[in-house]
Design an enzyme around this catalytic site. Structure first.
Site, mmCIF file in Angstrom:
data_model
loop_
_atom_site.group_PDB
_atom_site.id
_atom_site.type_symbol
_atom_site.label_atom_id
_atom_site.label_comp_id
_atom_site.label_asym_id
_atom_site.label_seq_id
_atom_site.Cartn_x
_atom_site.Cartn_y
_atom_site.Cartn_z
ATOM 1 C CB CYS A 179 -0.981 -0.002 1.167
ATOM 2 S SG CYS A 179 -2.302 1.240 0.999
ATOM 3 C CG ASP A 194 -5.289 2.313 7.910
ATOM 4 O OD1 ASP A 194 -4.599 1.526 7.251
ATOM 5 O OD2 ASP A 194 -5.648 3.432 7.488
HETATM 6 C C1 RUB Z 1 -3.839 3.448 3.511
HETATM 7 C C2 RUB Z 1 -3.134 2.462 4.363
HETATM 8 C C3 RUB Z 1 -1.830 2.910 4.991
HETATM 9 C C4 RUB Z 1 -2.119 3.466 6.405
HETATM 10 C C5 RUB Z 1 -0.913 4.192 6.976
HETATM 11 O O1 RUB Z 1 -5.134 3.023 3.149
HETATM 12 O O2 RUB Z 1 -3.583 1.374 4.639
HETATM 13 O O3 RUB Z 1 -0.944 1.845 5.128
HETATM 14 O O4 RUB Z 1 -3.196 4.379 6.353
HETATM 15 O O5 RUB Z 1 -0.614 5.324 6.201
HETATM 16 P P1 RUB Z 1 -6.079 4.004 2.285
HETATM 17 P P2 RUB Z 1 0.153 6.606 6.791
HETATM 18 O O6 RUB Z 1 -5.351 4.295 1.021
HETATM 19 O O7 RUB Z 1 -7.323 3.199 2.066
HETATM 20 O O8 RUB Z 1 -6.331 5.241 3.123
HETATM 21 O O9 RUB Z 1 1.458 6.097 7.295
HETATM 22 O O10 RUB Z 1 0.268 7.534 5.624
HETATM 23 O O11 RUB Z 1 -0.690 7.145 7.904
#
Ligand code: RUB
Length: 306
Positions: A124, A195
């Site tokens: 991701c 998340d």
């Molecule tokens: C994004 C996702 C990321 C976490 C952490 O999912 O799963 O790994 O949110 O991201 P989506 P960060 O694209 O559905 O929002 O480190 O940027 O907080």
């Protein structure tokens, strides 16, 4: 940007990633501090907070940020309107600055875990993980990253683009190639974002993360998550478990393309604590079993009632 517009942007993922949605929510509420009276502003903040919280259900960073802003407003409620606006605005800005500093601190700590010649797999798009890789690169470490494309919305492309810009050798693969790549390229570590972290140390992250964790365990590869404390769930101590977001199935397949089937589009999954080697937080590296203590330390404002 108003709270309604921010909520819309979070819903349609123009603003995405757990940390960014938390910061965007706090910023939107900060813009709503002007009003006839302190009571009127607080009532409006509560309304906006409700709209913002409902925008996406899984990342707990979003309700945590909203609840913290409401806590700050409550703390300042005896101030007259002008003083309330000034003080609460400063308080919210400090919260936002703290989140940005937390990301930098995680990048600093996480970069220490990267060795030259490492091959690391990520899934991701996590700003926190990208910052960690950029930091390690700046420190002169030479490592490679394999990133999954992350169906159905291809957030892996964002990661690949950012890493290419940072001149980190990067290979993009389809999600289902993860295990083979881990084996063939002798991946040293998996590093993902998160998340939500529950009190028992379970990690909720983009769909597919738990399969990667299973493969990592099978192949004896460290599985690491980089997560700011704003992503820990205080309400999980009370038994509130994770809500997995199911998104529009149009993201998976054109409606009606295959008749007579059901399509599902879960956006996140849960990786059990026992599959996780460590969590990198701004407070340092902790085992997932340390989540409860971190929650007690960082969420006193929320947990004081029990
Ligand atoms: C994004 C996702 C990321 C976490 C952490 O999912 O799963 O790994 O949110 O991201 P989506 P960060 O694209 O559905 O929002 O480190 O940027 O907080």
């Amino acid at each position: 940007m108003t709270a309604d517009k921010t909520a819309k942007d979070i819903r349609n993922m123009r603003i995405r990633g757990a940390l960014d949605i938390a910061i965007a929510a706090a910023r939107a509420m900060r813009k709503e501090l002007d009003g006839k009276s302190t009571a009127a502003v607080i009532s409006n903040l509560k309304k906006s907070g409700k709209t913002l919280k409902a925008a996406r259900p899984t990342a707990v960073s979003l309700p945590n940020a909203v609840d913290y802003v409401l806590y700050l407003a409550e703390k300042n409620k005896k101030l007259d309107a002008g003083e309330f606006t000034r003080t609460t605005s400063k308080d919210i800005q400090k919260f936002i600055d703290d989140q940005e500093r937390a990301l930098e601190r995680i990048a600093e700590i996480g970069a220490n875990l990267i060795d030259s010649n490492d091959t690391i797999l990520t899934h991701c798009n996590s700003d926190t993980v990208v910052a960690l890789f950029e930091r390690a690169r700046k420190e002169g470490k030479k490592f490679k990253v394999i990133c999954t494309e992350t169906r159905p919305r291809f957030q892996g492309h964002l990661t690949a683009r950012a890493l290419a810009k940072a001149k980190i050798p990067t290979t993009l693969v389809v999600d289902s190639a993860a295990r083979l790549m881990m084996k063939e390229f002798k991946v040293d570590k998996v590093i993902v974002g998160g998340d939500t972290v529950l009190a028992n140390g379970d990690l909720i992250n983009k769909i597919g993360t738990s399969q990667i964790a299973v493969a990592a365990r099978d192949l004896d590869i460290d599985f690491i998550a980089a997560v700011e404390s704003i992503k820990f769930s205080p309400r999980s101590i009370e038994g509130e478990m994770a809500k997995i977001e199911y998104r529009d199935t149009k993201e998976v397949i054109k409606p009606g393309k295959i008749r007579g089937i059901k399509v599902l589009n879960p956006a996140f999954d849960i990786t059990p604590a026992e599959m996780i080697d460590m969590l990198i937080t701004e407070e340092g590296i902790i085992p997932p079993q340390g989540a409860y203590h971190l929650l007690r330390e960082k969420f006193g404002w929320e947990l004081s009632s029990f």
